[in-house]
Design an enzyme around this catalytic site. Structure first.
Site: not given
Ligand code: PEP
Length: 255
Positions: A9, A11, A95, A97, A166, A172, A211
Protein backbone atom coordinates in the site's frame (compact mmCIF):
# COMPACT_ATOMS: atom_id res chain seq x y z
CA UNK A 1 -3.66 -24.84 0.94
CA UNK A 2 -3.46 -21.05 0.81
CA UNK A 3 -0.78 -19.34 -1.25
CA UNK A 4 0.73 -16.37 0.59
CA UNK A 5 -0.12 -12.92 -0.72
CA UNK A 6 1.81 -9.71 -0.11
CA UNK A 7 0.32 -6.37 -1.12
CA UNK A 8 2.09 -3.02 -0.96
CA UNK A 9 0.00 0.00 0.00
CA UNK A 10 1.93 3.01 -1.27
CA UNK A 11 -0.52 5.35 0.49
CA UNK A 12 -0.06 9.00 -0.64
CA UNK A 13 3.53 8.46 -1.78
CA UNK A 14 5.33 8.24 -5.08
CA UNK A 15 5.84 10.72 -7.92
CA UNK A 16 5.70 10.27 -11.68
CA UNK A 17 9.45 10.05 -11.91
CA UNK A 18 9.96 7.27 -9.40
CA UNK A 19 6.90 5.04 -9.58
CA UNK A 20 8.01 2.96 -12.54
CA UNK A 21 11.44 2.36 -11.08
CA UNK A 22 9.99 1.09 -7.79
CA UNK A 23 7.44 -1.05 -9.58
CA UNK A 24 10.08 -2.59 -11.87
CA UNK A 25 12.37 -3.28 -8.94
CA UNK A 26 9.62 -5.37 -7.36
CA UNK A 27 9.35 -7.53 -10.46
CA UNK A 28 13.08 -8.26 -10.26
CA UNK A 29 12.82 -9.89 -6.80
CA UNK A 30 14.69 -13.17 -6.72
CA UNK A 31 11.93 -15.31 -5.27
CA UNK A 32 9.95 -18.36 -6.25
CA UNK A 33 7.02 -16.52 -7.77
CA UNK A 34 4.85 -19.61 -7.72
CA UNK A 35 4.89 -19.50 -3.94
CA UNK A 36 3.64 -15.96 -3.37
CA UNK A 37 1.11 -13.61 -4.91
CA UNK A 38 2.19 -9.97 -5.11
CA UNK A 39 0.19 -6.79 -5.52
CA UNK A 40 0.90 -3.06 -5.43
CA UNK A 41 -1.62 -0.32 -4.73
CA UNK A 42 -0.24 3.08 -5.77
CA UNK A 43 -2.15 6.38 -5.68
CA UNK A 44 -4.80 6.55 -8.42
CA UNK A 45 -2.89 8.77 -10.88
CA UNK A 46 0.05 6.36 -10.81
CA UNK A 47 -1.91 3.21 -11.48
CA UNK A 48 -1.52 3.31 -15.25
CA UNK A 49 2.25 3.84 -15.06
CA UNK A 50 2.72 1.13 -12.48
CA UNK A 51 0.57 -1.22 -14.54
CA UNK A 52 2.76 -0.53 -17.57
CA UNK A 53 5.89 -1.24 -15.55
CA UNK A 54 4.72 -4.56 -14.09
CA UNK A 55 2.46 -5.92 -16.81
CA UNK A 56 3.74 -9.22 -18.13
CA UNK A 57 5.17 -9.99 -14.68
CA UNK A 58 3.33 -11.85 -11.89
CA UNK A 59 2.81 -8.56 -10.01
CA UNK A 60 -0.81 -7.40 -9.89
CA UNK A 61 -2.01 -3.91 -9.08
CA UNK A 62 -4.93 -2.24 -7.41
CA UNK A 63 -6.47 0.86 -5.88
CA UNK A 64 -6.40 2.07 -2.30
CA UNK A 65 -10.08 3.00 -2.18
CA UNK A 66 -13.18 3.30 -4.36
CA UNK A 67 -16.61 4.91 -4.17
CA UNK A 68 -19.61 2.76 -3.32
CA UNK A 69 -21.48 3.98 -6.43
CA UNK A 70 -20.47 3.10 -9.97
CA UNK A 71 -20.81 6.66 -11.34
CA UNK A 72 -22.29 10.02 -10.48
CA UNK A 73 -21.79 13.47 -9.04
CA UNK A 74 -19.18 12.62 -6.43
CA UNK A 75 -16.41 15.12 -7.05
CA UNK A 76 -12.96 13.82 -6.32
CA UNK A 77 -14.00 10.20 -5.99
CA UNK A 78 -13.00 7.18 -8.08
CA UNK A 79 -15.40 4.47 -9.20
CA UNK A 80 -14.99 0.73 -9.44
CA UNK A 81 -15.62 0.52 -13.21
CA UNK A 82 -12.63 2.83 -13.80
CA UNK A 83 -10.37 0.70 -11.59
CA UNK A 84 -11.50 -2.28 -13.61
CA UNK A 85 -10.69 -0.42 -16.87
CA UNK A 86 -7.22 0.18 -15.47
CA UNK A 87 -6.73 -3.56 -15.09
CA UNK A 88 -6.79 -3.50 -11.30
CA UNK A 89 -7.08 -6.85 -9.57
CA UNK A 90 -7.37 -5.51 -6.02
CA UNK A 91 -8.89 -2.63 -4.16
CA UNK A 92 -8.30 -1.87 -0.49
CA UNK A 93 -11.45 -1.01 1.47
CA UNK A 94 -11.79 0.19 5.02
CA UNK A 95 -8.16 1.04 5.64
CA UNK A 96 -7.91 2.55 9.12
CA UNK A 97 -6.74 5.85 7.61
CA UNK A 98 -9.99 5.97 5.62
CA UNK A 99 -12.01 5.00 8.67
CA UNK A 100 -10.18 7.49 10.89
CA UNK A 101 -9.46 10.53 8.70
CA UNK A 102 -12.45 10.22 6.38
CA UNK A 103 -14.99 8.97 8.91
CA UNK A 104 -15.88 5.81 7.00
CA UNK A 105 -18.26 3.70 9.06
CA UNK A 106 -18.56 -0.09 8.99
CA UNK A 107 -21.63 0.38 6.77
CA UNK A 108 -19.75 2.67 4.34
CA UNK A 109 -16.97 0.12 4.14
CA UNK A 110 -19.43 -2.70 3.53
CA UNK A 111 -20.97 -0.73 0.64
CA UNK A 112 -17.50 -0.26 -0.88
CA UNK A 113 -16.76 -3.94 -0.43
CA UNK A 114 -19.94 -4.71 -2.36
CA UNK A 115 -18.96 -2.24 -5.09
CA UNK A 116 -15.61 -3.98 -5.44
CA UNK A 117 -17.24 -7.38 -5.98
CA UNK A 118 -19.78 -5.86 -8.36
CA UNK A 119 -16.90 -4.62 -10.50
CA UNK A 120 -14.92 -7.86 -10.42
CA UNK A 121 -12.28 -6.42 -8.15
CA UNK A 122 -10.89 -8.38 -5.22
CA UNK A 123 -11.68 -6.36 -2.09
CA UNK A 124 -8.97 -6.30 0.57
CA UNK A 125 -11.03 -5.54 3.66
CA UNK A 126 -8.98 -3.94 6.44
CA UNK A 127 -10.10 -4.50 10.01
CA UNK A 128 -8.39 -3.79 13.31
CA UNK A 129 -8.70 -2.14 16.68
CA UNK A 130 -7.15 1.03 18.07
CA UNK A 131 -4.77 0.95 21.01
CA UNK A 132 -7.48 2.34 23.27
CA UNK A 133 -9.84 -0.42 22.22
CA UNK A 134 -7.19 -3.11 22.79
CA UNK A 135 -6.32 -1.69 26.21
CA UNK A 136 -10.00 -1.75 27.12
CA UNK A 137 -10.20 -5.44 26.16
CA UNK A 138 -12.37 -4.61 23.16
CA UNK A 139 -10.19 -5.78 20.27
CA UNK A 140 -12.42 -8.78 19.59
CA UNK A 141 -15.83 -7.06 19.58
CA UNK A 142 -14.47 -4.22 17.42
CA UNK A 143 -13.11 -6.59 14.79
CA UNK A 144 -16.23 -8.74 15.06
CA UNK A 145 -18.44 -5.72 14.27
CA UNK A 146 -16.21 -4.72 11.34
CA UNK A 147 -16.46 -8.25 9.93
CA UNK A 148 -20.18 -8.63 10.59
CA UNK A 149 -21.04 -5.48 8.64
CA UNK A 150 -19.67 -7.28 5.59
CA UNK A 151 -20.84 -10.78 6.54
CA UNK A 152 -24.41 -9.47 6.69
CA UNK A 153 -24.26 -8.24 3.09
CA UNK A 154 -24.83 -11.56 1.38
CA UNK A 155 -24.71 -15.29 1.83
CA UNK A 156 -21.02 -15.68 1.04
CA UNK A 157 -19.42 -12.23 0.69
CA UNK A 158 -15.88 -13.35 1.46
CA UNK A 159 -15.67 -15.74 -1.48
CA UNK A 160 -13.06 -14.15 -3.75
CA UNK A 161 -12.05 -11.57 -1.14
CA UNK A 162 -9.05 -10.88 1.10
CA UNK A 163 -9.04 -9.66 4.71
CA UNK A 164 -6.19 -7.72 6.28
CA UNK A 165 -5.96 -7.58 10.05
CA UNK A 166 -4.28 -4.26 10.77
CA UNK A 167 -4.20 -3.19 14.41
CA UNK A 168 -4.31 0.59 14.22
CA UNK A 169 -1.67 0.91 16.94
CA UNK A 170 0.79 -0.93 14.70
CA UNK A 171 0.24 1.03 11.49
CA UNK A 172 3.16 3.29 10.67
CA UNK A 173 4.28 3.26 14.30
CA UNK A 174 7.14 0.77 14.15
CA UNK A 175 5.25 -1.36 16.68
CA UNK A 176 4.16 -4.75 15.42
CA UNK A 177 1.71 -7.24 16.84
CA UNK A 178 3.54 -10.24 18.21
CA UNK A 179 3.14 -13.37 16.09
CA UNK A 180 0.85 -14.73 18.85
CA UNK A 181 -1.34 -11.60 18.87
CA UNK A 182 -1.60 -11.68 15.09
CA UNK A 183 -2.43 -15.40 15.07
CA UNK A 184 -5.09 -14.96 17.76
CA UNK A 185 -6.92 -12.26 15.79
CA UNK A 186 -6.53 -14.05 12.48
CA UNK A 187 -8.01 -17.19 14.00
CA UNK A 188 -10.94 -15.10 15.25
CA UNK A 189 -11.50 -13.61 11.79
CA UNK A 190 -11.37 -17.01 10.13
CA UNK A 191 -13.81 -18.44 12.65
CA UNK A 192 -16.27 -15.57 12.09
CA UNK A 193 -16.33 -16.40 8.39
CA UNK A 194 -16.26 -20.13 9.14
CA UNK A 195 -19.39 -19.94 11.30
CA UNK A 196 -21.30 -18.99 8.16
CA UNK A 197 -19.23 -20.41 5.29
CA UNK A 198 -16.69 -23.04 6.39
CA UNK A 199 -15.40 -23.65 2.86
CA UNK A 200 -14.77 -19.96 2.18
CA UNK A 201 -13.06 -19.56 5.55
CA UNK A 202 -10.54 -22.25 4.69
CA UNK A 203 -9.44 -20.58 1.48
CA UNK A 204 -9.75 -16.93 2.58
CA UNK A 205 -6.36 -15.15 2.53
CA UNK A 206 -5.79 -13.30 5.81
CA UNK A 207 -3.02 -10.71 5.64
CA UNK A 208 -1.35 -9.09 8.60
CA UNK A 209 -0.57 -5.38 8.38
CA UNK A 210 1.16 -3.03 10.80
CA UNK A 211 4.84 -2.11 10.52
CA UNK A 212 5.75 -5.28 8.65
CA UNK A 213 9.38 -5.14 7.57
CA UNK A 214 12.17 -7.52 6.67
CA UNK A 215 13.15 -7.79 10.35
CA UNK A 216 9.79 -9.20 11.51
CA UNK A 217 8.27 -10.80 8.40
CA UNK A 218 9.99 -14.15 8.92
CA UNK A 219 8.37 -14.45 12.38
CA UNK A 220 4.89 -13.38 11.36
CA UNK A 221 4.47 -15.23 8.08
CA UNK A 222 4.66 -18.83 9.36
CA UNK A 223 1.73 -18.38 11.79
CA UNK A 224 -1.03 -20.82 10.91
CA UNK A 225 -3.64 -18.22 9.96
CA UNK A 226 -1.31 -15.52 8.62
CA UNK A 227 -1.34 -15.83 4.85
CA UNK A 228 0.77 -12.83 3.94
CA UNK A 229 1.03 -9.13 4.57
CA UNK A 230 -0.37 -5.74 3.70
CA UNK A 231 2.70 -3.53 3.79
CA UNK A 232 2.78 0.27 4.05
CA UNK A 233 6.05 2.06 4.77
CA UNK A 234 8.35 -0.84 3.93
CA UNK A 235 6.87 -1.33 0.47
CA UNK A 236 8.39 1.96 -0.66
CA UNK A 237 11.88 0.52 -0.38
CA UNK A 238 12.47 -2.11 -3.04
CA UNK A 239 14.99 -4.14 -1.04
CA UNK A 240 12.75 -4.22 2.06
CA UNK A 241 9.70 -5.21 0.05
CA UNK A 242 11.67 -7.90 -1.76
CA UNK A 243 12.84 -9.31 1.59
CA UNK A 244 9.22 -9.46 2.81
CA UNK A 245 8.22 -11.26 -0.39
CA UNK A 246 11.01 -13.71 0.23
CA UNK A 247 9.84 -14.40 3.81
CA UNK A 248 6.28 -14.94 2.59
CA UNK A 249 7.41 -17.25 -0.22
CA UNK A 250 9.45 -19.26 2.25
CA UNK A 251 6.49 -19.54 4.63
CA UNK A 252 4.44 -20.73 1.65
CA UNK A 253 7.05 -23.31 0.83
CA UNK A 254 6.95 -24.58 4.42
CA UNK A 255 3.15 -24.80 4.58
C1 PEP B 1 -0.82 0.00 5.90
O1 PEP B 1 -0.84 1.13 5.49
O2 PEP B 1 -1.69 -0.79 5.55
C2 PEP B 1 0.27 -0.40 6.79
C3 PEP B 1 0.21 -1.59 7.33
O3 PEP B 1 1.26 0.50 7.02
P1 PEP B 1 2.69 0.24 7.72
O4 PEP B 1 3.25 -1.03 7.11
O5 PEP B 1 3.52 1.44 7.39
O6 PEP B 1 2.44 0.09 9.18
Amino acid sequence: MRRPLVVGNWKMNGRLGEAEELARAITSAEIDWDRVGVGVCPPFPLIERVAGAVSGSPVAWGGQNLHAEDSGAFTGEVHGPLLRDLGCTYVIVGHSERRGYFAETNEDVAAKFEAAHRNDLVPILCVGETEEERDAGRAEPVVRAQMEAVLDLAEDPFAGAVVAYEPVWAIGTGRTATPEQAQEMHALIRSLVGDRQPQTAQTLPLLYGGSVKSANAAELMPQADVDGALVGGACLKADEFQAILKAAAQAGAGA
